[in-house]
Design a protein around this motif. Structure first.
Motif, PDB file in Angstrom:
ATOM      1  N   GLY A  39       7.451  -6.904   0.204  1.00  0.00           N
ATOM      2  CA  GLY A  39       7.044  -5.710  -0.539  1.00  0.00           C
ATOM      3  C   GLY A  39       7.542  -4.493   0.220  1.00  0.00           C
ATOM      4  O   GLY A  39       6.948  -4.084   1.214  1.00  0.00           O
ATOM      5  N   GLY A  63       7.694  -1.440  -0.708  1.00  0.00           N
ATOM      6  CA  GLY A  63       7.215  -0.213  -1.368  1.00  0.00           C
ATOM      7  C   GLY A  63       6.817   0.828  -0.339  1.00  0.00           C
ATOM      8  O   GLY A  63       7.383   0.895   0.749  1.00  0.00           O
ATOM      9  N   VAL A 122       3.874   1.336   1.393  1.00  0.00           N
ATOM     10  CA  VAL A 122       3.256   0.843   2.629  1.00  0.00           C
ATOM     11  C   VAL A 122       4.284   0.037   3.426  1.00  0.00           C
ATOM     12  O   VAL A 122       4.442   0.226   4.636  1.00  0.00           O
ATOM     13  CB  VAL A 122       2.010  -0.032   2.336  1.00  0.00           C
ATOM     14  CG1 VAL A 122       1.456  -0.615   3.628  1.00  0.00           C
ATOM     15  CG2 VAL A 122       0.942   0.769   1.609  1.00  0.00           C
ATOM     16  N   ASP A 137      11.979  -7.472  -1.024  1.00  0.00           N
ATOM     17  CA  ASP A 137      11.380  -7.007  -2.284  1.00  0.00           C
ATOM     18  C   ASP A 137      12.059  -7.727  -3.445  1.00  0.00           C
ATOM     19  O   ASP A 137      13.162  -8.264  -3.292  1.00  0.00           O
ATOM     20  CB  ASP A 137      11.555  -5.491  -2.430  1.00  0.00           C
ATOM     21  CG  ASP A 137      10.479  -4.874  -3.328  1.00  0.00           C
ATOM     22  OD1 ASP A 137       9.517  -4.282  -2.797  1.00  0.00           O
ATOM     23  OD2 ASP A 137      10.592  -5.003  -4.571  1.00  0.00           O
ATOM     24  N   VAL A 164      12.921  -6.070  -6.161  1.00  0.00           N
ATOM     25  CA  VAL A 164      13.857  -5.098  -6.734  1.00  0.00           C
ATOM     26  C   VAL A 164      15.187  -5.186  -5.976  1.00  0.00           C
ATOM     27  O   VAL A 164      15.214  -5.036  -4.750  1.00  0.00           O
ATOM     28  CB  VAL A 164      13.297  -3.657  -6.650  1.00  0.00           C
ATOM     29  CG1 VAL A 164      14.287  -2.660  -7.232  1.00  0.00           C
ATOM     30  CG2 VAL A 164      11.956  -3.570  -7.360  1.00  0.00           C
ATOM     31  N   LEU A 166      -8.124  -6.604  -1.179  1.00  0.00           N
ATOM     32  CA  LEU A 166      -7.693  -7.159   0.102  1.00  0.00           C
ATOM     33  C   LEU A 166      -8.328  -8.484   0.510  1.00  0.00           C
ATOM     34  O   LEU A 166      -7.626  -9.424   0.858  1.00  0.00           O
ATOM     35  CB  LEU A 166      -7.939  -6.076   1.168  1.00  0.00           C
ATOM     36  CG  LEU A 166      -7.369  -6.275   2.551  1.00  0.00           C
ATOM     37  CD1 LEU A 166      -8.287  -7.034   3.467  1.00  0.00           C
ATOM     38  CD2 LEU A 166      -5.986  -6.915   2.553  1.00  0.00           C
TER      39      LEU A 166
HETATM   40  O1  TXD Z   1      -6.218  -1.118   3.215  1.00  0.00           O
HETATM   41  C1  TXD Z   1      -5.454  -1.762   2.542  1.00  0.00           C
HETATM   42  N1  TXD Z   1      -5.436  -3.081   2.624  1.00  0.00           N
HETATM   43  C2  TXD Z   1      -4.510  -1.089   1.629  1.00  0.00           C
HETATM   44  C3  TXD Z   1      -3.962  -1.855   0.529  1.00  0.00           C
HETATM   45  C4  TXD Z   1      -4.079   0.235   1.845  1.00  0.00           C
HETATM   46  C5  TXD Z   1      -3.082   0.773   1.079  1.00  0.00           C
HETATM   47  C6  TXD Z   1      -2.431   0.041   0.007  1.00  0.00           C
HETATM   48  N2  TXD Z   1      -3.065  -1.181  -0.319  1.00  0.00           N
HETATM   49  C7  TXD Z   1      -2.441  -2.073  -1.312  1.00  0.00           C
HETATM   50  O2  TXD Z   1      -1.154  -2.469  -0.834  1.00  0.00           O
HETATM   51  C8  TXD Z   1      -2.150  -1.453  -2.652  1.00  0.00           C
HETATM   52  O3  TXD Z   1      -3.313  -1.392  -3.451  1.00  0.00           O
HETATM   53  C9  TXD Z   1      -1.110  -2.407  -3.191  1.00  0.00           C
HETATM   54  O4  TXD Z   1      -1.749  -3.562  -3.722  1.00  0.00           O
HETATM   55  C10 TXD Z   1      -0.306  -2.786  -1.948  1.00  0.00           C
HETATM   56  C11 TXD Z   1       1.030  -2.052  -1.836  1.00  0.00           C
HETATM   57  O5  TXD Z   1       0.829  -0.677  -1.949  1.00  0.00           O
HETATM   58  P1  TXD Z   1       2.082   0.334  -2.034  1.00  0.00           P
HETATM   59  O6  TXD Z   1       1.521   1.701  -2.145  1.00  0.00           O
HETATM   60  O7  TXD Z   1       3.064   0.013  -0.976  1.00  0.00           O
HETATM   61  O8  TXD Z   1       2.689  -0.095  -3.457  1.00  0.00           O
HETATM   62  P2  TXD Z   1       4.205   0.077  -3.972  1.00  0.00           P
HETATM   63  O9  TXD Z   1       4.823   1.272  -3.356  1.00  0.00           O
HETATM   64  O10 TXD Z   1       4.138  -0.048  -5.450  1.00  0.00           O
HETATM   65  O11 TXD Z   1       4.931  -1.204  -3.367  1.00  0.00           O
HETATM   66  C12 TXD Z   1       4.712  -2.506  -3.799  1.00  0.00           C
HETATM   67  C13 TXD Z   1       6.041  -3.221  -3.728  1.00  0.00           C
HETATM   68  C14 TXD Z   1       7.078  -2.704  -4.752  1.00  0.00           C
HETATM   69  O12 TXD Z   1       8.260  -2.285  -4.087  1.00  0.00           O
HETATM   70  C15 TXD Z   1       7.336  -3.915  -5.650  1.00  0.00           C
HETATM   71  O13 TXD Z   1       8.678  -3.992  -6.130  1.00  0.00           O
HETATM   72  C16 TXD Z   1       7.002  -5.057  -4.697  1.00  0.00           C
HETATM   73  O14 TXD Z   1       5.843  -4.617  -4.019  1.00  0.00           O
HETATM   74  N3  TXD Z   1       6.758  -6.332  -5.371  1.00  0.00           N
HETATM   75  C17 TXD Z   1       7.197  -7.505  -4.872  1.00  0.00           C
HETATM   76  N4  TXD Z   1       7.880  -7.803  -3.748  1.00  0.00           N
HETATM   77  C18 TXD Z   1       8.192  -9.095  -3.525  1.00  0.00           C
HETATM   78  N5  TXD Z   1       7.820 -10.093  -4.364  1.00  0.00           N
HETATM   79  C19 TXD Z   1       7.124  -9.833  -5.499  1.00  0.00           C
HETATM   80  N6  TXD Z   1       6.768 -10.827  -6.312  1.00  0.00           N
HETATM   81  C20 TXD Z   1       6.784  -8.490  -5.789  1.00  0.00           C
HETATM   82  N7  TXD Z   1       6.128  -7.890  -6.804  1.00  0.00           N
HETATM   83  C21 TXD Z   1       6.113  -6.570  -6.531  1.00  0.00           C
END
Ligand code: TXD
Length: 320
Positions: free
Chosen positions: A16, A18, A20, A40, A42, A129
């Protein structure tokens, strides 16, 4: 003849890339902790981010490799795997609203990652989480010391921030611990919060502490409401990098970690935030703190809510 010497640097995979995930990659590389693989779904995006981070190395004065990929083969032999893949919250959503979408993503990510890094320690970050950490534990079949969730370090950092702001003291002088689930039922332990050893109960009155506790519980939502397009990522990345650092450098720090419990605090077969020692083998031990009856009851309620969501996610995953 002598066997060839293999010089392998610690490698951390982040699934991931994204907000974080990419910020965490930056922290890990710039702290010189490990080489990083950003994965990722994407196409092109993790590759672009990795190249961008590599181009900053001469300025930031480090020599860590950052690789971007869409293929788990490139993650092989990682010492740590961090899972941040999944959707973040939108305004008005609770973390539990993300349950079903993220369950499938996290289970798939965990299975793929463990297949290529069978000795890795896993840190789950995706919301909700505690449930996601449980599902990843189940999907990987890992012993419990090698899989954990990040939430308590972030929630504690938020509580510490609000205490520091209220008192006008240096943030690093404030130490606090937030236990329980990462949600509305989290438990900031005011009795254990201090400013350089002085309990905050000596410095703040009860209504003020209660206000700071409430702001901590609402800390994630406060940022989602302000940003409107996703959630917090700077402090979450810092909190995760602290856990990565404690493992990579075998620091054995005592941190709040979402861990699989087997009887500790009277809880069984559930993942929830408790104080743990983190070292090179993962969770070295779980500390059983003395809690008030009220806190023990709150922890139970917190665990019941996580359990309910685990059952719900498992139903969906098996009917699919
Ligand atoms: O305290 C905590 N645990 C948290 C949790 C604090 C902050 C964010 N928290 C959670 O982390 C948030 O609620 C999300 O569930 C995740 C990721 O948050 P982020 O803000 O980084 O989300 P983004 O920017 O949307 O990034 C998610 C990425 C994105 O690039 C997608 O394309 C990718 O995940 N993604 C995948 N990658 C690989 N494989 C699969 N299947 C996939 N699906 C989506």
């Amino acid at each position: 003849s002598d066997p060839p010497i293999v010089c392998s640097l610690p490698r951390v995979t982040i699934v991931g890339a994204g907000r974080v995930g990419s910020t965490l990659a930056q922290r890990i590389a710039e702290k010189n902790l490990a080489d990083v693989v950003l994965l990722d779904i994407v196409e092109g995006m993790p590759q672009g981010l990795a190249l961008d981070l590599m181009e900053a190395r001469g300025i930031e004065l480090h020599n860590r490799q950052i690789i971007g990929t869409n293929n788990y083969i490139d993650t092989s032999g990682s010492q740590i795997v961090v899972i941040t893949a999944g959707l973040p919250r939108k305004p008005g959503m609770s973390r539990d609203d993300l349950l079903l979408t993220n369950a499938k993503i996290v289970v798939e990510a965990a299975k793929n990652a463990i297949a290529h890094s069978p000795n890795a320690i896993f840190i789950v970050v995706t919301n909700p989480l505690d449930v996601m950490t449980y599902l990843a534990w189940q999907a990987t079949g890992l012993p419990r010391h090698r899989i954990m969730g990040m939430a308590g370090v972030l929630d504690s950092a938020r509580f510490e921030t609000f205490i520091a702001l209220e008192l006008g003291v240096l943030p690093a002088d404030v130490k606090a611990m937030v236990l329980g689930s990462h949600g509305d039922l989290m438990m900031p332990l005011s009795g254990y919060a201090t400013v350089n050893g002085i309990p905050i109960t000596e410095l703040l009155d009860a209504p003020t502490i209660e206000r700071l506790v409430q702001r901590t519980r609402n800390g994630g939502a406060e940022i989602v409401e302000l940003m409107q397009t996703g959630g917090a990522f700077f402090a979450p990345a810092s909190a995760t990098s602290m856990m990565v650092e404690s493992i990579v450098l075998n620091q054995s720090r005592l941190l709040p970690v979402a861990a699989y419990l087997q009887g500790e605090y009277g809880l069984e077969d559930v993942v929830i935030g408790v104080p743990c020692r983190l070292g090179c083998s993962g969770i070295e031990s779980v500390l059983e703190l003395t809690l008030t009856d009220e806190e023990i009851a709150a922890l139970k309620v917190s665990a019941q809510s996580v359990r309910k969501n685990i059952d719900q996610a498992q139903k969906i995953l098996t009917t699919k």
